[in-house]
Design a protein around this motif. Structure first.
Motif, mmCIF file in Angstrom:
data_model
loop_
_atom_site.group_PDB
_atom_site.id
_atom_site.type_symbol
_atom_site.label_atom_id
_atom_site.label_comp_id
_atom_site.label_asym_id
_atom_site.label_seq_id
_atom_site.Cartn_x
_atom_site.Cartn_y
_atom_site.Cartn_z
ATOM 1 N N ARG A 36 0.840 -1.196 0.000
ATOM 2 C CA ARG A 36 0.000 0.000 0.000
ATOM 3 C C ARG A 36 0.870 1.238 0.000
ATOM 4 N NH1 ARG A 36 -4.463 -1.326 -1.964
ATOM 5 N NH2 ARG A 36 -5.639 -2.879 -0.803
ATOM 6 N N ASP A 70 8.756 -0.126 -14.522
ATOM 7 C CA ASP A 70 8.304 -0.963 -13.405
ATOM 8 C C ASP A 70 8.657 -0.340 -12.069
ATOM 9 O OD1 ASP A 70 7.283 -2.785 -15.106
ATOM 10 O OD2 ASP A 70 8.937 -4.223 -14.937
ATOM 11 N N GLU A 73 6.436 2.626 -11.374
ATOM 12 C CA GLU A 73 5.071 2.213 -11.036
ATOM 13 C C GLU A 73 5.006 1.505 -9.693
ATOM 14 O OE1 GLU A 73 3.294 0.198 -14.402
ATOM 15 O OE2 GLU A 73 3.950 1.891 -15.639
ATOM 16 N N MET B 1 3.504 -3.996 -14.299
ATOM 17 C CA MET B 1 2.971 -3.944 -12.949
ATOM 18 C C MET B 1 2.023 -2.757 -12.813
ATOM 19 S SD MET B 1 5.894 -4.762 -10.243
ATOM 20 C CE MET B 1 7.046 -5.381 -11.465
ATOM 21 N N LYS B 3 -0.799 -0.517 -10.277
ATOM 22 C CA LYS B 3 -1.071 -0.188 -8.878
ATOM 23 C C LYS B 3 -2.058 -1.183 -8.307
ATOM 24 C CE LYS B 3 0.390 4.251 -7.986
ATOM 25 N NZ LYS B 3 0.215 5.591 -7.518
ATOM 26 N N PRO B 4 -1.806 -1.600 -7.069
ATOM 27 C CA PRO B 4 -2.737 -2.573 -6.493
ATOM 28 C C PRO B 4 -4.120 -1.947 -6.346
ATOM 29 C CG PRO B 4 -1.120 -1.835 -4.864
ATOM 30 C CD PRO B 4 -0.738 -1.232 -6.170
ATOM 31 N N GLU B 5 -5.113 -2.688 -6.801
ATOM 32 C CA GLU B 5 -6.483 -2.214 -6.673
ATOM 33 C C GLU B 5 -6.883 -2.307 -5.204
ATOM 34 O OE1 GLU B 5 -8.668 -1.107 -9.042
ATOM 35 O OE2 GLU B 5 -6.833 -1.045 -10.252
ATOM 36 N N PRO B 6 -7.807 -1.458 -4.777
ATOM 37 C CA PRO B 6 -8.315 -1.632 -3.413
ATOM 38 C C PRO B 6 -8.957 -3.011 -3.320
ATOM 39 C CG PRO B 6 -9.154 0.392 -4.429
ATOM 40 C CD PRO B 6 -8.417 -0.356 -5.485
ATOM 41 N N VAL B 7 -8.602 -3.712 -2.260
ATOM 42 C CA VAL B 7 -9.117 -5.063 -2.111
ATOM 43 C C VAL B 7 -10.599 -5.001 -1.783
ATOM 44 C CG1 VAL B 7 -8.953 -7.137 -0.714
ATOM 45 C CG2 VAL B 7 -6.901 -5.850 -1.282
ATOM 46 N N ASP B 30 -4.184 -4.545 5.021
ATOM 47 C CA ASP B 30 -4.912 -3.617 4.172
ATOM 48 C C ASP B 30 -5.086 -4.168 2.759
ATOM 49 O OD1 ASP B 30 -6.092 -0.916 4.432
ATOM 50 O OD2 ASP B 30 -4.908 -0.579 2.608
ATOM 51 N N ARG B 31 -4.184 -5.069 2.371
ATOM 52 C CA ARG B 31 -4.389 -5.657 1.042
ATOM 53 C C ARG B 31 -4.820 -7.127 1.145
ATOM 54 N NH1 ARG B 31 0.955 -7.751 0.214
ATOM 55 N NH2 ARG B 31 2.364 -6.660 1.603
#
Lengths: 682, 413
Positions: A36, A70, A73, B1, B3-7, B30-31
Motif C-alpha cells: 500500500r 516498473d 510504477e 505492474m 497499482k494494487p487495486e483496493p481489495v 490492508d491488502r
C-alpha cells in the motif's frame, strides 16, 4: 576489410552474478509494487540495496533502464520530488549525484536512467516526452562534465566512498546513449586538459574518444560547428595517417606498409610522431608501424618516435636494447608504450650506468605466478603479462609524473613510485624485480628489516585493479611496508612522517622536518615559524637562489572548492621557479589522477599555461604554502628566515584561516573538535 | 505492474482486530480480503486517519473497570476475533476473545502464555521436558539458585561455574535476558528487574519454531535456526536441524494440547541437546521478533501476517488455509537470514558496512543507520541490536557460515 581497432567492447563474463542480482531486484520491486502507499517505505530499503548491487555490475545500468517503468510504477519515487519527473531541474541533479547519502545518489541515478528510458522510447511516460527527456539529460551531462572522465578525487572518495565510481559509470552509460552533441565542445576541451597532464593511464580518455567517434559517424547527427579539436583526438587513435585513415584493421595496415617505399614510410612515421607528441595518445597502428620498422632503418625508427637529438643518440648508442624493448613490449594492445619509450630515450636516463643492464634484466625476468595472475586479471592475456609489465616500465620511466593512484587511498605509494621513476630509476627497477619475481620487498626502518610479506595490512583494504602495470603489482607491497613503518612509530610523540618519509622514499628526502599541526589536538602550532622555514628552505629569494635539487615529499591539507577541509594528502615538491608572468610558483606532483583541482578561496591548482611541465601541478608560492602542513628540509642549509616579509606570512595565515585552519586555531581563539590527525594521509 | 487495486473485503469472511501498532502488519492486512480494525494507542490515530486505516483508540497500559469496554466496542462492531501483535497485548487478546467467542478459558490460557514461570509449570505438567527453573524475588534467591545448580552439577569450589539465565517474566525475547556466572555479577542486577525467572543453562542447539494452528492442528511449521542467540537467525533451517522435524512436530503437538490452543499462532523456543533430547524454553502467542516474518516472506513468498489472520479467523475454511500455505522446506526459494549488529568498539563515529559483507553474493539489504552518539553504552543484558542486515541464498551452510562471520566484523568504526 580487416577488424577495425575501434571499437572494442567489454566481454560478458559477469552475467551469472547480474542475473542473480536482477532476480533479487525484481523480487524487491514486486514487494514494493504490492505494498500500500502508506507501506511503500517499508520496502524501500531492500529495493535500494538491490538496485545498488545491480548497478555496480557490468550491464547493470541497461538492466535498470529497462526496468525504469516498473520501478516507477512500483512506487520507488513515491513521496519524493522524483515522483514528478516533469518538474525536475537538470541543474540540481549534480547535487544529488554527489550527495554523501548513498540512497540519494541511487535515487538520482535511477531517475536519470528513467529519463534515458523515456528518451529512447522504451518507456512512454504520461508526463514527459522523449524530446524533453533527451533535452534534460543533455543538460545533466553538460553540467557534470567531470563525472564523464576523471576518476573520483580525494574529496569525493572520502565523501562518497564507492558511490563515486558508480556515478562515473552512470555518466558513461548516459553519454553513450544520449549522445554528446550538446556537450561536445566542453567535453573536448576537458579531454585536452586531462591529456596535457600526460597521464600514463589513458583508457578512460580513449574510451570517451571512441564513443565520440562512434557518435559522430552516425549520419543522423547534426554537429554543426561543435567539437573543434575533436578530429585530432579521434585521428590520433584511429586514423592518424594516410594508410590507416579509414581504420582498416592492423592486418590490412601491415600489408599496406609492406608495399611502401622509404618515402611513404617516412610520411607515416612523421605523421604518427606528430600526433603522439601532440596529444600523448598512441594509435594501435603506430605500434604496428614501429614493429615493422625494426627491420627497416634506425633513421625511420627515430622519426616514428619523434625523438630529440638526445633521444636519437640514446637509441643509437643502445641500439640492441631499444630493438629488444620494442619487440617485447610494443604491441597494438600496448601502444602507449611507444610514447613511454620515446620520452625515456629523450630523458637520457639510459646513460646512467645501471639503467640499461637493469632493463635487460627486466626483459628476461621470469614473473611469479602471482604477479602473472594479477596482471592477467587486470589486462587480459594478450599480450603476455611479461610484455604488459615491460610496456608499463617504459611508460613509468618515460612519464614519471603520469603515475596515478587510481581510486585507491594509496597516495604515498604512488608518490614513491613516481619519485623513483623521476629521480632514481635504477632503484625502481630493482624494487620491481623483487616484487615481480619474488613477491616480496624488504625495506629497512631504523636498522630493522620490514618484509612486505609479513606486514598484515596496508592503508588500502582491497587490492587495486585500476592502476598502470607497474603500480598494479608494486603498490600493495609498498602500501603494507608504509603502514608497517607507521605502526613502528606508534607511541612516539609527533607525526610519524618525520621518520617514515626518509626511510621509505630515499636518502635524499631530507631529515629536517616541520609540521604545523599538533598531532594530539589537531590544532595549528608554530605557524609563523613553519612558514618562515619553508620560505628559507624552498624560496629562491630566501635560500640563496638555490634551485631544489631532489624531489621532496610534502603533505597538504586538501580542501574542496568551498575551501572546507577534506583530508591529508601526499604530494612531491618538484621545483620552485618563476612562471612566464614572473610569479614564483611551486611545481609539484599530485598522485591524484587529475591535478587540476579547485581547493577553494581562489586557490586553483593549474596544470598548464603557467610554466608547468607535463604532469606537474602548480600554485603561486603563497597559495601553496597555505595548504602545506608537512615538509622536509636540510637543517644544515640555513636560509634568510628574517628576510621573509611579515605581510606575506600574514596573507598566508589569512588563507589558512579561511580554509582548513578555520577550526584548528590554537586554544583561546575559536574552539573546534580535533581532527583525526594521527591517521596517515592517503 | 499496475497499482494494487483496493481489495474488496469479503463480508462472508471474518472481521479481525489487531492489538498493537505494527505498520508491517497493517500494510499486509490492508491488502487482504478480511475486514480489519487496528486497536492502538491514540498516537496512531492521526496516521490512521490520514491513510484511511480503520482504527479504534485504546491504551493497553490502562487496566481498570473500563477494560470490558474495548471488548464490547469490538463486539458491537461485529469483530470476530482479536489478534495480539506484541507480548503486552497477549492477555488483552485473551480477555477480548473470551468475550467475543463466549469462551472464558481463553483468558486463562493467555495468562499462562504471559507468565514464564506459570508457562514452564504448565509445560511440565503436559509431559514436556524443561530445564531447572525457579522464581527469584531478590538477589539472595539468585545466589542460592546459582550455587544449587552448580552443586547439582558436582562442581567443586573454584571450578568455573555453569551459568544461569535470568529472564523477566513477561517481556519478549531477549529483553531483560541476562547470563549470570558468578555471585559477583548478581550485584549488577538492578532492583526494578525483580521478580525474575531463573533457569539452568543448557548446552545445546537453540532454535525457535513458528507454528500456525487452526482447528487444533498445525498448518505450517517453520523451524528458525539461530546461529548465535541474539545475533542471527535464518529460515528454513539446515538439513541437520530439519532432520528433527518429526520430533519437533510431536513436541509442538504436545504443547498445543498442554495449553489447549485451538487456533492462532505460537512461537516457542527449544534446545536440542547433543543426545537429541528436546528441552522446552518458552512459548509466545504472538509474532516473533527479529523480523522472522519478513524472512519467511522472502523465503516462501507468503505474507506471514495474512497467515496470522487466517489462523485466527474462525470463519476461515479448511480449503482456504490449505491453499494458502506452501509446503515446508521444499517450497522455499532459498534461505533468508538476518544478522543483528552490535557495535564492537566502545567509541564509534560512523557506519561502515564491511565491503566483504556488502559484496557478498547473499547480501540483500541492511537497515542500519549512522550512530547518534559516539560512545557505545555497555551491554548489560542481551540488549537491543542497532539494526539488521539481511541475506538470501541457496546454501544453508554457506548462510550459517556467513552469519557467523559477521560477528567478527565491524559495522561501526
Amino acid at each position: 576489410m580487416g577488424n577495425p581497432v575501434n571499437p572494442r567492447e567489454n566481454d560478458p563474463s559477469d552475467d551469472a552474478t547480474l542475473t542473480k542480482r536482477l532476480a533479487a531486484l525484481d523480487d524487491a520491486t514486486h514487494a514494493m509494487a504490492e505494498a500500500r502507499d502508506f507501506g511503500k517505505h517499508l520496502r524501500l530499503r531492500r529495493l535500494l540495496d538491490s538496485l545498488r548491487r545491480v548497478l555496480v555490475q557490468p550491464g547493470g545500468f541497461a538492466a535498470v533502464q529497462a526496468r525504469a517503468a516498473d520501478l516507477e510504477e512500483a512506487g520507488l519515487f513515491h513521496g519524493t520530488d522524483w515522483a514528478t519527473p516533469e518538474v525536475l531541474v537538470p541543474a540540481l541533479c549534480g547535487a544529488g549525484l554527489q550527495s554523501e547519502n548513498a540512497d540519494t545518489v541511487l535515487m538520482e541515478a535511477v531517475s536519470e536512467l528513467r529519463m534515458l528510458a523515456i528518451a529512447t522510447g522504451e518507456y512512454a511516460h504520461p508526463n514527459v516526452s522523449a524530446e524533453d527527456a533527451h533535452q534534460f539529460l543533455s543538460q545533466v551531462l553538460a553540467t557534470n562534465m567531470a563525472l564523464l572522465f576523471t576518476p573520483p578525487s580525494e574529496a569525493e572518495r572520502v565523501k562518497q566512498g564507492r558511490m563515486a565510481q558508480l556515478t562515473r559509470d552512470l555518466f558513461r552509460h548516459l553519454g553513450e546513449n544520449v549522445g554528446f552533441e550538446s556537450v561536445l565542445d566542453r567535453l573536448v576541451e576537458e579531454i585536452w586538459r586531462i591529456l596535457r597532464q600526460r597521464p600514463i593511464q589513458v583508457e578512460q580518455v580513449q574510451h570517451l574518444i571512441t564513443q565520440i567517434a562512434i557518435f559522430r559517424s552516425d549520419p543522423d547527427v547534426e554537429l554543426g560547428s561543435a567539437g573543434q579539436g575533436v578530429d585530432r583526438l579521434i585521428s590520433s587513435l584511429y586514423g592518424t595517417t594516410e594508410a590507416c585513415r579509414e581504420d582498416p584493421g592492423v592486418d590490412v595496415y601491415r600489408s599496406r606498409l609492406e608495399a611502401m617505399d622509404a618515402n611513404a614510410l617516412q610520411y607515416e612515421a612523421a605523421g604518427f610522431a606528430r600526433a603522439m607528441h601532440d596529444t600523448g595518445l598512441v594509435s594501435p597502428y603506430h605500434a604496428e608501424l614501429l614493429r615493422f620498422l625494426l627491420d627497416q632503418s634506425d633513421y625511420l625508427l627515430a622519426e616514428a618516435m619523434g625523438l630529440s637529438s638526445t633521444g636519437r643518440d640514446c637509441m643509437l648508442r643502445f641500439h640492441d636494447l631499444v630493438h629488444r624493448l620494442i619487440e617485447e613490449a610494443v604491441h597494438p594492445q600496448t601502444a602507449q608504450a611507444v610514447y613511454g619509450l620515446a620520452l625515456l630515450l629523450d630523458r637520457g636516463i639510459l646513460y646512467q650506468p645501471p639503467v640499461a643492464p637493469a632493463l635487460w634484466r627486466q626483459i628476461a625476468l621470469p614473473l611469479s605466478p602471482y604477479a602473472q595472475e594479477r596482471l592477467t586479471l587486470a589486462y587480459g592475456t594478450t599480450p603476455s603479462p611479461r610484455a604488459r609489465l615491460l610496456s608499463g616500465v617504459l611508460s613509468i620511466l618515460g612519464l614519471p609524473l603520469g603515475v596515478g593512484q587510481g581510486d585507491n587511498p594509496t597516495c604515498q605509494s604512488a608518490r614513491a613510485l613516481s619519485m623513483w621513476a623521476y629521480n632514481d630509476p635504477d632503484y625502481l627497477l630493482q624494487v620491481l624485480v623483487w616484487v615481480a619475481r619474488d613477491d616480496e620487498i624488504i625495506m629497512h626502518f631504523e636498522g630493522q628489516s620490514i618484509s612486505s610479506r609479513d606486514s598484515i595490512s596496508g592503508v588500502a583494504t582491497t587490492l587495486p585493479t585500476d592502476l598502470d602495470p607497474v603500480s598494479l603489482i608494486v603498490v600493495p607491497h609498498l602500501d603494507r611496508i608504509y603502514a608497517e613503518m607507521g605502526r613502528r612509530c606508534v607511541g612516539r610523540a609527533g607525526d610519524p612522517h618525520r621518520w617514515v618519509n626518509p626511510e621509505f622514499h630515499g636518502w635524499w628526502s631530507a631529515r629536517g622536518f616541520r609540521i604545523n599541526v599538533d598531532v594530539e589536538t589537531g590544532k595549528l602550532v608554530d605557524l609563523e615559524e613553519f612558514l618562515r622555514h619553508f620560505y628559507a628552505a624552498y624560496h629562491p629569494r630566501y635560500n640563496g637562489d638555490q634551485p631544489l635539487i631532489h624531489p621532496q615529499p610534502g603533505g597538504v591539507a586538501v580542501t574542496d572548492s568551498a575551501a572546507r577541509y577534506v583530508g591529508w594528502h601526499a604530494i612531491t615538491i618538484l621545483r620552485v621557479a618563476r612562471d612566464p608572468q614572473d610569479v614564483t610558483r611551486v611545481y609539484f606532483y599530485n598522485p591524484n589522477n587529475d591535478s587540476g583541482q579547485d581547493w577553494g578561496d581562489g586557490v586553483v591548482v593549474s596544470t598548464a599555461g603557467n610554466g608547468e611541465r607535463f604532469g606537474e601541478g602548480s600554485l603561486p608560492f603563497e597559495q601553496f604554502a597555505s595548504r602545506l602542513y608537512i615538509y622536509h628540509f636540510d637543517p644544515l642549509e640555513r636560509g634568510d628566515l628574517e628576510r621573509v616579509p611579515d605581510d606575506e606570512i600574514d596573507r598566508i595565515i589569512g588563507y589558512i584561516r579561511r580554509s582548513w585552519g578555520a577550526d584548528r586555531l590554537p586554544a583561546g581563539e575559536l574552539q573546534a573538535s580535533p581532527e583525526p590527525s594521527t591517521r596517515p594521509p592517503d | 505492474m499496475s497499482k494494487p487495486e483496493p481489495v474488496r473485503r469479503n463480508p462472508e469472511k471474518g472481521y479481525v482486530a489487531v492489538l498493537g501498532w505494527s505498520l508491517n502488519a497493517v500494510e499486509a492486512l490492508d491488502r487482504f480480503d478480511r475486514r480489519y480494525v487496528v486497536v492502538a494507542p491514540d498516537w496512531a490515530e492521526e496516521y490512521c486517519e490520514e491513510h484511511d486505516i480503520p482504527y479504534v483508540s485504546w491504551n493497553f497500559e490502562r487496566l481498570n473497570d473500563r477494560s470490558l469496554e474495548i471488548a464490547e466496542t469490538l463486539q458491537k462492531m461485529g469483530v470476530d476475533v482479536a489478534i495480539p501483535l506484541y507480548e503486552e497485548t497477549v492477555e488483552w487478546a485473551g480477555a477480548i476473545n473470551s468475550v467475543l467467542m463466549g469462551n472464558p478459558r481463553l483468558l486463562g490460557q493467555a495468562m499462562l502464555l504471559r507468565d514464564k514461570a506459570l508457562m514452564k509449570r504448565r509445560a511440565q505438567l503436559g509431559g514436556i521436558r524443561v530445564g531447572i527453573f525457579e522464581e527469584a524475588h531478590d538477589r539472595d534467591d539468585v545466589i542460592r539458585f546459582l550455587k544449587r545448580v552448580n552443586q547439582t552439577l558436582l562442581k567443586l569450589d573454584g571450578d568455573p561455574s555453569d551459568p544461569i539465565h535470568l529472564k523477566a517474566f513477561d517481556k519478549a525475547g531477549c529483553l531483560g535476558h541476562r547470563v549470570i556466572r558468578t555471585p559477583d555479577e548478581v550485584d549488577t542486577i538492578p532492583d526494578e528487574e525483580f521478580p525474575v525467572l531463573m533457569e539452568s543453562h543448557l548446552d545445546g542447539w537453540e532454535f525457535a519454531v513458528e507454528a500456525w494452528v487452526f482447528n487444533g492442528k498445525i498448518r505450517f511449521l517453520n523451524i528458525s535456526e539461530y546461529v548465535t542467540l541474539g545475533y542471527s537467525v535464518f529460515v528454513p533451517a539446515t538439513p541437520e536441524l530439519e532432520k528433527f522435524r518429526p520430533q519437533i512436530t510431536r513436541q509442538i503437538e504436545k504443547l498445543i494440547k498442554a495449553f489447549e490452543i485451538d487456533f492462532g499462532f505460537i512461537h516457542p523456543e527449544y534446545f536440542v541437546t547433543s543426545d537429541g533430547e528436546m528441552y522446552f524454553g518458552e512459548v509466545a502467542y504472538r509474532p516473533p521478533g527479529f523480523k522472522v516474518f519478513e524472512l519467511l516472506e522472502r523465503a516462501y513468498g507468503f505474507n506471514a501476517y495474512q497467515a496470522l489472520v487466517l489462523a485466527f479467523d474462525p470463519k476461515t475454511t479448511e480449503e482456504e488455509i490449505d491453499a494458502f500455505f506452501p509446503r515446508e522446506v521444499v517450497d522455499a526459494r532459498g534461505h533468508a537470514g538476518c544478522f543483528g549488529v552490535y557495535p564492537r568498539r566502545r567509541v564509534v563515529s560512523e557506519l561502515s558496512i564491511p565491503e566483504e559483507t556488502e559484496d557478498h553474493d547473499y547480501f540483500e539489504s541492511h537497515e542500519l543507520s549512522a550512530p547518534l552518539e559516539e560512545t557505545v553504552t555497555k551491554r548489560t543484558a542481551f540488549g537491543t541490536h542497532w539494526g539488521l542486515v539481511y541475506f538470501f541464498g541457496d546454501d544453508p551452510h554457506a548462510m550459517r557460515g556467513l552469519l557467523k562471520r559477521q560477528e567478527d566484523l565491524d559495522f561501526y568504526v
